[in-house]
Design an enzyme around this catalytic site. Structure first.
Site, PDB file in Angstrom:
ATOM      1  N   LYS A  21     -21.677  69.496 105.382  1.00 56.52           N
ATOM      2  CA  LYS A  21     -22.606  68.764 106.269  1.00 56.52           C
ATOM      3  C   LYS A  21     -23.474  69.748 107.033  1.00 56.52           C
ATOM      4  O   LYS A  21     -24.706  69.611 107.075  1.00 56.52           O
ATOM      5  CB  LYS A  21     -21.823  67.910 107.268  1.00 56.52           C
ATOM      6  CG  LYS A  21     -22.647  67.376 108.437  1.00 56.52           C
ATOM      7  CD  LYS A  21     -21.856  66.504 109.382  1.00 56.52           C
ATOM      8  CE  LYS A  21     -21.258  67.272 110.520  1.00 56.52           C
ATOM      9  NZ  LYS A  21     -22.161  67.605 111.631  1.00 56.52           N
ATOM     10  N   ASN A  22     -22.863  70.765 107.629  1.00 56.67           N
ATOM     11  CA  ASN A  22     -23.605  71.662 108.525  1.00 56.67           C
ATOM     12  C   ASN A  22     -24.451  72.697 107.799  1.00 56.67           C
ATOM     13  O   ASN A  22     -25.251  73.382 108.430  1.00 56.67           O
ATOM     14  CB  ASN A  22     -22.656  72.320 109.532  1.00 56.67           C
ATOM     15  CG  ASN A  22     -22.103  71.297 110.506  1.00 56.67           C
ATOM     16  OD1 ASN A  22     -22.602  70.163 110.581  1.00 56.67           O
ATOM     17  ND2 ASN A  22     -21.068  71.656 111.227  1.00 56.67           N
ATOM     18  N   CYS A 115     -22.370  63.933 118.596  1.00 51.57           N
ATOM     19  CA  CYS A 115     -21.042  63.798 119.205  1.00 51.57           C
ATOM     20  C   CYS A 115     -21.116  64.049 120.711  1.00 51.57           C
ATOM     21  O   CYS A 115     -21.752  64.997 121.156  1.00 51.57           O
ATOM     22  CB  CYS A 115     -20.076  64.795 118.583  1.00 51.57           C
ATOM     23  SG  CYS A 115     -19.680  64.394 116.883  1.00 51.57           S
ATOM     24  N   ARG A 120     -25.134  69.686 125.552  1.00 54.93           N
ATOM     25  CA  ARG A 120     -25.879  70.123 124.361  1.00 54.93           C
ATOM     26  C   ARG A 120     -27.375  70.307 124.666  1.00 54.93           C
ATOM     27  O   ARG A 120     -28.238  69.679 124.064  1.00 54.93           O
ATOM     28  CB  ARG A 120     -25.639  69.167 123.189  1.00 54.93           C
ATOM     29  CG  ARG A 120     -24.135  68.982 122.940  1.00 54.93           C
ATOM     30  CD  ARG A 120     -23.818  68.250 121.703  1.00 54.93           C
ATOM     31  NE  ARG A 120     -23.888  69.125 120.527  1.00 54.93           N
ATOM     32  CZ  ARG A 120     -23.557  68.697 119.299  1.00 54.93           C
ATOM     33  NH1 ARG A 120     -23.216  67.459 119.095  1.00 54.93           N
ATOM     34  NH2 ARG A 120     -23.611  69.525 118.262  1.00 54.93           N
ATOM     35  N   ASP A 304     -14.872  73.261 115.641  1.00 45.15           N
ATOM     36  CA  ASP A 304     -14.807  71.991 114.887  1.00 45.15           C
ATOM     37  C   ASP A 304     -13.409  71.688 114.384  1.00 45.15           C
ATOM     38  O   ASP A 304     -13.136  70.579 113.929  1.00 45.15           O
ATOM     39  CB  ASP A 304     -15.794  72.005 113.713  1.00 45.15           C
ATOM     40  CG  ASP A 304     -17.236  71.979 114.213  1.00 45.15           C
ATOM     41  OD1 ASP A 304     -18.153  72.246 113.416  1.00 45.15           O
ATOM     42  OD2 ASP A 304     -17.430  71.722 115.411  1.00 45.15           O
ATOM     43  N   ARG A 396     -19.534  60.134 109.493  1.00 42.96           N
ATOM     44  CA  ARG A 396     -20.751  60.956 109.695  1.00 42.96           C
ATOM     45  C   ARG A 396     -20.604  62.292 108.985  1.00 42.96           C
ATOM     46  O   ARG A 396     -21.583  62.930 108.615  1.00 42.96           O
ATOM     47  CB  ARG A 396     -21.004  61.199 111.189  1.00 42.96           C
ATOM     48  CG  ARG A 396     -21.509  60.002 111.953  1.00 42.96           C
ATOM     49  CD  ARG A 396     -21.859  60.381 113.389  1.00 42.96           C
ATOM     50  NE  ARG A 396     -22.650  61.611 113.382  1.00 42.96           N
ATOM     51  CZ  ARG A 396     -22.576  62.512 114.363  1.00 42.96           C
ATOM     52  NH1 ARG A 396     -21.762  62.339 115.380  1.00 42.96           N
ATOM     53  NH2 ARG A 396     -23.315  63.605 114.320  1.00 42.96           N
TER      54      ARG A 396
END
Ligand code: EPZ
Length: 417
Positions: A21-22, A115, A120, A304, A396
């Site tokens: 994903k990242n 999230c 952030r 994570d 997600r």
């Protein structure tokens, strides 16, 4: 939608790890930097990828899937406006700043979501891009940015922010002159983004190290690229088998990206064989180790995997500590783990876990992506049937965590209700 998990089963079998994903999200954003057709293989079919592709379509691109390959045609790019309904679903909408500024000179992005693990802010992104010649107008609803010309800079980041490093790289590849980034993020996703950009003709060197060099070019070309496998998904499933005991093979090309996870797992009793094909793990007895972990930028312990490891500590029978040094409020899952009998004390940014021999089943709710994965793992470690609700958070980032864990002999089912 709910996952129902019947726990206390040793895991065995093998599973293919999904695309990252990242890695995929910044690469999809970076595809805007070239006119033509970008072909990406091994794309994970997850909600954040669908959201990113919806944004690209909103900007004028055409998108087509063929299995896990996605084709993005960027010829029709006509807009730089990312409306709230798309931007607010994930943090990665901020990744469009660099590519839009590089390709068409403006970006109008509603504040990103994602999230709820901290404030952030985007101050580091803004500070660097301003130095490159970008003018910002920030409102409570959106971030507007435009530039006459982007020029290369020398900059030292106050923190090795992954997203800020990615945005600066994506703005620098078409800028005039050379950009030097000191204290750059060193995550594998930075290297995969640079590999993708080099395949388009970008001139980047030293990625994965602390000082990164980018020499601006006039034009980038369309390309075909394969997204690497997801190191955090592999790490999640490694954590699962550490807690249940058993023997599994995790097939993926990201074993070299697990940083300190491999030595840590070996220290707790796992027998591991890592090669380019994947990771073989044999955990004779479930985790029973007084671990002391501090999260850190790569190659330190990944934030994570902080929540999944809290689930693991909860059944360790030992006193373990987890200090979260990356995000300021990433312990939300503790309250749900306590419903399953976990005994965890939070003191500032440090969690003290008084591990038990087992957890009890309960009905729990996911509140973020990795916290949700941690609750699935807690279900694997608990006696009886656990229900995890609000699982859209998990989808997600995990293409099919239930199917993957069933392939590893876990008793987990997905209930549509
Ligand atoms: C990326 O988020 C990942 N997301 C995160 O994964 C991951 O946890 C994080 O990097 C750290 O590894 C994606 O790649 C899509 P940061 P990002 O900028 O880029 C502060 C997941 O579960 N900061 O390195 O947002 C920030 O507040 C997600 O897959 C500033 O202060 O991470 C945080 O405390 C969660 N100002 C710290 O730096 C800025 O301008 C790390 O943030 C930018 C960041």
């Amino acid at each position: 939608m709910v996952y129902k998990i019947r726990g206390k089963k040793r895991l065995k079998g093998s599973v293919k790890i999904q695309g990252s994903k990242n890695a995929a999200l910044p690469i999809m954003a970076a595809s805007l930097l070239a006119k033509g057709c970008i072909i990406l293989h091994n794309c994970p079919k997850i909600l954040d990828v669908y959201a990113m592709l919806s944004i690209l379509k909103q900007l004028g691109c055409q998108v087509r899937w063929d299995g896990n390959t996605v084709m993005i045609s960027t010829d029709g790019l006509f807009s730089c406006k990312v409306p709230e309904k798309y931007a607010s679903s994930m943090r990665s909408s901020i990744m469009l700043l660099g590519p839009l500024l590089g390709r068409i000179g403006c970006a109008d992005i509603a504040w990103p979501g994602g999230c709820p693990i901290g404030a952030r802010p985007v101050d580091i992104h803004q500070m660097a891009l301003k130095k490159m010649g970008v003018h910002f107008e920030i409102s409570e609803k959106s971030i507007f940015a435009e530039r006459k010309k982007l020029h290369g800079i020398e900059i030292s980041l106050p923190f090795p922010s992954v997203g800020a490093t990615e945005n600066i790289i994506m703005a620098a590849v078409l800028a005039e002159g050379t950009t030097i980034i000191e204290n750059a993020a060193r995550e594998p996703e930075i290297i995969s983004l640079c590999n993708f950009l080099r395949s388009m003709g970008a001139k980047i060197s030293n990625d994965g190290k602390k000082t990164l060099y980018i020499e601006g070019v006039h034009k980038l070309e369309e390309t075909e690229f394969t997204i690497p496998d997801d190191r955090i998904v592999m790490g999640t499933y490694l954590t699962a088998v550490l807690g249940t005991g058993g023997e599994v093979f995790l097939e993926g090309d990201c074993t070299g990206e697990l940083g300190m996870l491999v030595p840590l797992a070996k220290e707790t009793g796992a027998i591991m064989i890592c090669n380019e094909k994947g990771l073989k793990v044999n955990m004779k007895e479930p985790f029973h180790y007084p671990a002391r972990i501090v999260t850190a930028p790569y190659p330190g312990f990944p934030t994570d995997l902080q929540s999944p490891f809290l689930s693991l500590f909860s059944i360790s029978g030992q006193i373990c500590t987890m200090e979260e040094k990356i995000f300021e409020s990433r312990f939300k899952t503790v309250a749900e783990l306590e419903k399953m009998g976990a005994n965890i004390r939070i003191c500032g940014q440090k969690a003290w876990v008084y591990g038990k021999q087992y957890l009890k089943p309960a009905c729990v709710n996911a509140s973020d992506l990795r916290g949700g994965a941690a609750l699935v793992l807690a279900g694997l470690f608990a006696e009886g049937e656990t229900q995890v609700c609000e699982i859209s958070h998990i989808r997600r980032g995990y293409q099919h965590i239930d199917q993957d864990l069933r392939q590893l002999s876990a008793d987990i089912e997905f209930i549509q209700e």
